[in-house]
Motif scaffolding. Sequence first.
Motif, PDB file in Angstrom:
ATOM      1  N   ASP A  69       0.599  -1.103   0.029  1.00  0.00           N
ATOM      2  CA  ASP A  69       0.091  -0.046  -0.031  1.00  0.00           C
ATOM      3  C   ASP A  69       0.803   1.147  -0.017  1.00  0.00           C
ATOM      4  N   TRP A  70       1.976   1.206   0.957  1.00  0.00           N
ATOM      5  CA  TRP A  70       2.764   2.442   0.780  1.00  0.00           C
ATOM      6  C   TRP A  70       3.593   2.601  -0.637  1.00  0.00           C
ATOM      7  N   SER A  73       0.999   3.915  -2.812  1.00  0.00           N
ATOM      8  CA  SER A  73       0.343   5.123  -2.727  1.00  0.00           C
ATOM      9  C   SER A  73       1.258   6.400  -3.543  1.00  0.00           C
ATOM     10  N   GLN A  75       2.037   6.486  -6.280  1.00  0.00           N
ATOM     11  CA  GLN A  75       1.271   6.578  -7.520  1.00  0.00           C
ATOM     12  C   GLN A  75       2.296   6.559  -8.952  1.00  0.00           C
TER      13      GLN A  75
END
Length: 292
Positions: A69-70, A73, A75
């Motif tokens: 997830d990190w 994030s 992107q």
Amino acid sequence: MDLPYLRTHPQHLPTFLTHQRIRETPVGGGNVCRASRLSLDDGASLFTKTWPSGRPPDHFFATEAAGLDWLRSAQAVPVPEVYAALDDLLALEWVDSGVATPAAAERLGRDLAAVHRAGADCFGAPWTGFIGPLGQDNTPSAGRWASWFAERRLQPYLQISADRGALSAGDVAVVERLLARIDEYGGEEPPARIHGDLWPGNVLWAADGRAWLVDPAAHGGHRETDLAQLALFGGVPHLDAVISAYDEVWPLQEGWRERVALHQLHLLLVHTAAFGERYRGAVRAAADTLRR
């Protein structure tokens, strides 16, 4: 079970599997976990990982999910979405495999630079650390990179390797001398947002024409570590294109090539600690390169 239901009720996934309500097909998943492809009622597929026997270490799958997830994030680089992170199971977005192309390698270099530039608050991470089957000390540190790397990423796995007889006393002495003068190699930088276990097997060349990152040991570290790991065990395809594109986006510090073996030493010591003396030669070769 379909994907919308799973998103809102991830805790029900083991029950559906136990009662064979979901089609499960074993797939290759590496040296640590058992991996499967799940086919849901709406035609969606998932990639799942489970511990091969008994229960995994506490927070094992939660740690991987936090790292994914990190990285996601930022992107920048493609990273599978996490659908369920339970005590005994991790369920991720399924990614169809493709081929490695020079264009995909160049894109990986640019994407990886962007992820690294997203940064980290400190060296380490706020979640428990694992790399492969072993624990990893992610205690946040605001200190200098060199001392942190020696104390948290090299010394622990050197000790485990020595205790398990995977390295000789002479090997250990050579590495310990390197640790004592690690400041001489330079390359100090603020913490970057790194994958942390970026050997070529953790780059998935996908059907969408991009390279995805999987199986992280994500934390705040040195960006050269990820790049050095990409060169291990034969190296990723088109490695020169990856490095060249990366360097165009975020130029590497002078002397980075002389530090490659130092950054690789972390993952090589993890291998002797986890898998034994068959990786001893690689550890010694890296250490001898740094002694010159």
